[in-house]
Design a protein around this motif. Sequence first.
Motif, PDB file in Angstrom:
ATOM      1  N   TRP A  67       1.438  -3.436   3.912  1.00  0.00           N
ATOM      2  CA  TRP A  67       1.966  -2.598   2.832  1.00  0.00           C
ATOM      3  C   TRP A  67       2.068  -3.298   1.475  1.00  0.00           C
ATOM      4  O   TRP A  67       2.156  -2.625   0.453  1.00  0.00           O
ATOM      5  CB  TRP A  67       3.351  -2.076   3.204  1.00  0.00           C
ATOM      6  N   MET A  68       2.049  -4.600   1.438  1.00  0.00           N
ATOM      7  CA  MET A  68       2.311  -5.290   0.179  1.00  0.00           C
ATOM      8  C   MET A  68       1.013  -5.535  -0.591  1.00  0.00           C
ATOM      9  O   MET A  68       0.118  -6.218  -0.084  1.00  0.00           O
ATOM     10  CB  MET A  68       3.004  -6.623   0.461  1.00  0.00           C
ATOM     11  N   PRO A  69       0.906  -4.977  -1.807  1.00  0.00           N
ATOM     12  CA  PRO A  69      -0.287  -5.251  -2.605  1.00  0.00           C
ATOM     13  C   PRO A  69      -0.342  -6.735  -2.974  1.00  0.00           C
ATOM     14  O   PRO A  69       0.662  -7.329  -3.318  1.00  0.00           O
ATOM     15  CB  PRO A  69      -0.090  -4.397  -3.866  1.00  0.00           C
ATOM     16  N   GLY A  70      -1.516  -7.317  -2.863  1.00  0.00           N
ATOM     17  CA  GLY A  70      -1.673  -8.727  -3.206  1.00  0.00           C
ATOM     18  C   GLY A  70      -1.187  -9.673  -2.131  1.00  0.00           C
ATOM     19  O   GLY A  70      -0.964 -10.850  -2.406  1.00  0.00           O
ATOM     20  N   ALA A  71      -1.021  -9.172  -0.914  1.00  0.00           N
ATOM     21  CA  ALA A  71      -0.525 -10.030   0.164  1.00  0.00           C
ATOM     22  C   ALA A  71      -1.505 -11.151   0.491  1.00  0.00           C
ATOM     23  O   ALA A  71      -1.087 -12.218   0.950  1.00  0.00           O
ATOM     24  CB  ALA A  71      -0.246  -9.194   1.411  1.00  0.00           C
ATOM     25  N   GLU A  72      -2.774 -10.912   0.247  1.00  0.00           N
ATOM     26  CA  GLU A  72      -3.765 -11.965   0.511  1.00  0.00           C
ATOM     27  C   GLU A  72      -3.485 -13.196  -0.338  1.00  0.00           C
ATOM     28  O   GLU A  72      -3.659 -14.318   0.114  1.00  0.00           O
ATOM     29  CB  GLU A  72      -5.181 -11.438   0.221  1.00  0.00           C
TER      30      GLU A  72
END
Length: 135
Positions: A67-72
């Motif tokens: 769910w978290m944008p930019g988790a990468e």
Amino acid sequence: MTTRLFEKRRAVELAWTPSPERHRESGPAVAAILSAALGLMTLALVNLFTQASKGFDAWVHGIGKLWMPGAEGIGPYSGKETLSLAVWVGGWIVLHLLLRRRELSLGYWLVVFLVGIGIATTLLWPPVFEYLAGH
């Protein structure tokens, strides 16, 4: 003139008179501080176990990527924060429902909270979690 001054003084006194509020139980406050300690303890333990196990680290990172944008870009930290947030909010809801009508010793639970925060903070300190993780 005297009557007017008296009325004005009486109005000020009425404005500053404490209203008779109902007694509030301390259970909701205890639920709030305990859930915060549980959330921080979750963060500390998940951080420790991700250091100890690559498989667990990948699983935690997968939770953050859900769910978290930019988790990468931030790696498993996204999953650590997600789990910590879930325990904090979920724990607060459950504890609030359990304790909302109870009168508890705030002093005792504040000490429990501070000890929990101290333990969690110690577990988040790199020399400690690296030693415990076997690095």
